[in-house]
Design a protein around this motif. Structure first.
Motif, PDB file in Angstrom:
ATOM      1  N   GLU A   1       0.559  -0.968   0.254  1.00  0.00           N
ATOM      2  CA  GLU A   1      -0.162  -0.082   0.041  1.00  0.00           C
ATOM      3  C   GLU A   1       0.539   1.368  -0.102  1.00  0.00           C
ATOM      4  OE1 GLU A   1      -3.079   1.481   0.633  1.00  0.00           O
ATOM      5  OE2 GLU A   1      -3.162  -0.207  -0.789  1.00  0.00           O
ATOM      6  N   ALA A   2       2.329   1.266   1.098  1.00  0.00           N
ATOM      7  CA  ALA A   2       2.929   3.004   1.066  1.00  0.00           C
ATOM      8  C   ALA A   2       3.678   2.428  -0.665  1.00  0.00           C
ATOM      9  CB  ALA A   2       3.681   2.465   2.068  1.00  0.00           C
ATOM     10  N   GLY A   3       3.606   1.706  -1.174  1.00  0.00           N
ATOM     11  CA  GLY A   3       4.232   1.301  -2.428  1.00  0.00           C
ATOM     12  C   GLY A   3       5.948   0.555  -2.207  1.00  0.00           C
ATOM     13  N   LEU A   4       6.598   0.402  -1.048  1.00  0.00           N
ATOM     14  CA  LEU A   4       7.206  -0.011  -0.602  1.00  0.00           C
ATOM     15  C   LEU A   4       8.072  -1.173  -1.552  1.00  0.00           C
ATOM     16  CD1 LEU A   4       7.014   2.451   1.418  1.00  0.00           C
ATOM     17  CD2 LEU A   4       8.868   0.947   2.777  1.00  0.00           C
ATOM     18  N   ILE A   5       7.166  -1.307  -2.514  1.00  0.00           N
ATOM     19  CA  ILE A   5       7.413  -3.019  -3.259  1.00  0.00           C
ATOM     20  C   ILE A   5       5.969  -2.897  -4.388  1.00  0.00           C
ATOM     21  CG2 ILE A   5       7.993  -4.870  -1.221  1.00  0.00           C
ATOM     22  CD1 ILE A   5       5.154  -5.974  -0.914  1.00  0.00           C
TER      23      ILE A   5
ATOM     24  N   ASN B   1      -6.996 -10.148   1.244  1.00  0.00           N
ATOM     25  CA  ASN B   1      -7.699  -8.921  -0.074  1.00  0.00           C
ATOM     26  C   ASN B   1      -7.709  -7.464   0.498  1.00  0.00           C
ATOM     27  OD1 ASN B   1      -8.387 -11.085  -1.339  1.00  0.00           O
ATOM     28  ND2 ASN B   1     -10.387 -11.542  -0.266  1.00  0.00           N
ATOM     29  N   ASP B   2      -6.452  -6.700   0.988  1.00  0.00           N
ATOM     30  CA  ASP B   2      -6.520  -5.414   0.858  1.00  0.00           C
ATOM     31  C   ASP B   2      -7.082  -4.688   0.973  1.00  0.00           C
ATOM     32  OD1 ASP B   2      -5.071  -2.962   0.659  1.00  0.00           O
ATOM     33  OD2 ASP B   2      -4.344  -2.834  -1.406  1.00  0.00           O
ATOM     34  N   MET B   3      -7.882  -4.773   2.086  1.00  0.00           N
ATOM     35  CA  MET B   3      -9.215  -4.132   2.275  1.00  0.00           C
ATOM     36  C   MET B   3      -8.455  -3.565   4.229  1.00  0.00           C
ATOM     37  SD  MET B   3     -11.971  -6.302   1.615  1.00  0.00           S
ATOM     38  CE  MET B   3     -12.539  -7.064  -0.479  1.00  0.00           C
ATOM     39  N   GLY B   4      -8.503  -2.264   4.363  1.00  0.00           N
ATOM     40  CA  GLY B   4      -8.923  -1.662   5.313  1.00  0.00           C
ATOM     41  C   GLY B   4      -7.487  -1.266   5.594  1.00  0.00           C
ATOM     42  N   SER B   5      -6.008  -1.346   5.153  1.00  0.00           N
ATOM     43  CA  SER B   5      -5.157  -1.470   5.646  1.00  0.00           C
ATOM     44  C   SER B   5      -4.393   0.240   5.307  1.00  0.00           C
ATOM     45  CB  SER B   5      -3.724  -2.256   5.070  1.00  0.00           C
ATOM     46  OG  SER B   5      -3.971  -1.815   3.826  1.00  0.00           O
ATOM     47  N   GLY B   6      -5.106   0.589   5.093  1.00  0.00           N
ATOM     48  CA  GLY B   6      -4.100   1.956   4.856  1.00  0.00           C
ATOM     49  C   GLY B   6      -5.166   2.886   5.595  1.00  0.00           C
TER      50      GLY B   6
END
Length: 705
Positions: A32-36, A260-265
């Motif tokens: 999410e942070a764009g580090l990978i 599923n990348d829901m709520g990490s941000g």
């Protein structure tokens, strides 16, 4: 790489039971942070966190792995920990240096046994804690039940920040702090930010008001505002929530789907804006009892919380900057041994990837290579400001094994490898038993043992075998006995002659002096293996010269070092030497040493000798519904239950059990209770073994030495 100040560095540790999704959550936050650029998975064996070969082979985390992400001008240091309590050392050391603990729950299970075990250590350190109910989009997910288990664990101070719902077939999360609904596409990622639906407004408002009240309770100023306005705005609520987390009186609960990348941000935003930084926690304490304030302009002080040995790199040392700043090539002094270390390189570690940095400031977590004199739990500080930060207290071992190399030529290699393993994992304790002449490995369980065996084989190239250690029995007597022995040897020239008469009795603390003897001298010897020898000189008329009495006692002690029954040490005997004979030419020290040894051995065998076994104080914490099964198991192991206490839904059994009967208890207890019970042991005393056990041991010659 950007250098962050202490106010913009947050250290979080991910803890939770096996399969709760900690590694997946860490991977998602980095993505999410764009580090990978793409997210790895456990199944594909390509996550940033689980990079060790053994983790790929076992399919789960074995080591705690430091990572970092960056989110909206904050740096978040993450430590991803294993979920199995065999690796509790990795978990404890990570909790120790975290500012906030993120406890991850599987939405299908809620709080599990592993969570409860870990919670005991979170509770010990009183670290600010939030809960994340993960996998909310699983068909069997039950958020409400999971939240109830959190309340059972921490009480009514658990408070919902979010709860999940399905709207038009889409996964949504309602946030009662922001009073918004986040709607996710099936692919997850950035959600739509929407108003709360009409049918949820009443529920959301109730939860919002509860959160407002909880936030206000933790700050007098906010409480006054709440009474004046009847509510708090979002910034005021954040302030109150942070105060509650710092006071250990408020435990926010989030929900998400990491896979599923829901709520990490949203979680990262909360960590940035609300979760405490190191500078806001209570100051560290030194061993000397002094506070170590986390100030940037103070002399540098680092705490080493983890050490890793990698064949291609050597030793990697992970540290938390507790005070000041540290720069590449700084020279710091190890407070334990006074040695000076040069930090030639500084890194931020993301799994196996190293990012060089020029400096690290207070609150940050970093690593360096090839320190020569520094281990886990050490403090490195500026030469002009020596301090010693309180070390991590690791739990005692639960199993013991004698370890040896299959190939005897590898014994030294094995010893060196085990020392490195202990340096990396202090819960793997290595010692050498002089009594049994065995190298002893103590660790947390069978899974921990299998991991150590894997490392020995695959990292250090040593094939080892593990056996139950020999039990350190003791021998003593139960009644008095008298004997005499004449040693006479003539082989031309000066011969050997010594005759000794003695009586032996069982010794116990506070017993009266022996009757019927003219006591000329008394010597009490505290034996190195425990117990006593009390030696009385009762010689009258000079039948044995005084100079020969030490030789008689030396002969007795030699027999006591290898008892006649099983070769075990003898303890708790008193000896009265009352008569004998000597020869003006042939008597000497060796003659009386031999006579004393033979006389003592004969008297010992006629004094109803008894074998003693080591017993342990055993405390077992058992869920109430399986306590009967555990008590039955304990009885089969000759354990004596001395008391039972209650604690919540657990029974605490206090027992005395023979050490010889506890081999395999850890595995059997885990099987009986599905991993829900814990236990600890400590040495109690030596107690007589049953006659049938003694006869079996004597007949089989299961010698300690």
């Amino acid at each position: 790489m950007k250098i962050y100040d202490d106010k913009h560095i947050k250290n979080v540790v991910f803890v939770g039971a096996h399969n709760s999704g900690k590694t997946t959550l860490a991977e998602t936050m980095l993505f999410e942070a764009g580090l990978i650029n793409r997210r790895g998975s456990i199944e594909a064996k390509n996550t940033v966190s689980d990079y060790h070969e053994i983790e790929h082979e076992k399919g789960n985390s074995v080591f705690a792995t430091p990572l970092h992400t960056e989110w909206r001008n904050y740096k978040i240091n993450i430590i991803d920990t294993p979920g199995l309590d065999d690796y509790i050392g990795e978990i404890i050391s990570s909790i120790r240096v975290a500012d906030t603990v993120v406890t991850v729950l599987n939405a299908q299970q809620g709080v599990e046994v592993g969570t409860e075990i870990i919670w005991n250590y979170i509770d010990k350190y009183h670290k600010p804690t939030l809960f994340v109910v993960n996998q909310i989009d699983h068909p069997s997910a039950n958020f409400e039940n999971s939240f109830k288990t959190v309340k059972s664990l921490v009480g009514n101070n658990a408070v919902k920040i979010q709860y999940p719902i399905i709207v038009d077939g889409a996964q949504c999360i309602i946030d009662v702090l922001k009073m918004k609904m986040y709607k996710f596409s099936p692919e997850g990622g950035k959600p739509q930010k929407l108003e709360i639906p009409e049918d949820q407004k009443e529920t959301a408002a109730e939860l919002h008001n509860e959160l407002v009240e909880k936030a206000a309770e933790n700050d007098e100023g906010l409480m006054e505002l709440f009474f004046d306005k009847g509510t708090l705005n979002e910034d005021e609520m954040r302030k109150g929530i942070k105060a509650g987390m710092l006071n250990y009186d408020l435990f926010p609960v989030f929900c998400m789907s990491a896979i599923n990348d829901m709520g990490s941000g949203r979680l990262m935003g909360f960590i940035d804006n609300v979760a405490p930084a190191a500078s806001e926690l209570n100051p560290e304490q030194s061993v000397e009892g002094k506070e170590i304030a986390p100030k940037k302009d103070a002399p540098a002080a680092l705490f080493v919380f983890k050490t890793v040995h990698q064949p291609n790199l050597g030793q990697i040392t992970f540290f938390n900057v507790k005070r000041g700043e540290v720069k590449a090539n700084d020279k710091l002094v190890n407070s334990r041994n006074g040695e000076t270390e040069v930090l030639n390189q500084l890194f931020i570690m993301d799994g196996k990837e190293r990012q060089p940095v020029s400096k690290l400031t207070v609150g940050d977590i970093g690593a360096t290579l090839k320190l020569k004199f520094t281990d886990t739990n050490d403090t490195l500080a500026s030469p002009d400001s020596q301090i010693n930060i309180k070390p991590i207290q690791y739990p005692p071992a639960r199993i013991r094994r004698a370890v040896s190399a299959v190939n005897t030529k590898d014994e030294e290699k094995l010893s060196d490898a085990l020392k490195k393993i202990h340096g990396q994992d202090p819960t793997a304790v290595i010692s050498y038993s002089k009594e049994s002449r065995q190298l002893i490995l103590e660790c947390q369980g069978e899974l921990h043992l299998s991991t150590i065996d894997w490392i020995l084989n695959n990292i250090y190239g040593v094939e080892a075998k593990f056996e139950n250690p020999k039990i350190s029995f003791r021998e003593t007597i139960q009644r008095s006995s008298a004997s005499n022995y004449r040693h006479k040897k003539q082989s031309g020239g000066s011969g050997q002659f010594g005759e000794v008469h003695m009586k032996i009795e069982p010794w116990y603390e506070g017993m009266q002096e022996p009757e019927g003897f003219n006591i000329r001298g008394k010597e009490e010897i505290d034996l190195p293996w425990g117990g006593k020898l009390v030696f009385y000189n009762c010689i009258v008329g000079g039948v044995i010269d005084q100079r020969y009495l030490p030789s008689i006692m030396k002969g007795i002690l030699e027999v006591m070092e290898e008892g006649p029954l099983t070769g075990s040490y003898i303890r708790d005997v008193r000896v009265m030497v009352y008569d004998g004979k000597m020869h003006s030419v042939d008597s000497n020290d060796i003659s009386f040493k031999i006579a004393g040894a033979h006389a003592f051995k004969e008297a010992f065998l006629n004094a109803n000798p008894k074998l003693l076994e080591p017993t342990l104080e055993l405390t077992v914490k058992v869920p109430e519904d399986v306590v009967g099964n555990v008590m039955t198991e304990l009885q089969t192991r000759r354990a004596i239950i001395q008391g039972i206490d209650s604690a919540n839904n657990y029974q605490i059994l206090k027992c005395i059990a023979p050490e010889a009967e506890l081999f395999g208890f850890s595995t059997d207890l885990r099987s009986l209770t599905k991993g829900r019970a814990t236990f600890k042991t400590s040495f109690s005393s030596y107690q007589p073994v049953p006659n049938n056990v003694q006869n079996e041991l004597v007949n089989k010659k299961e010698l300690v030495k």
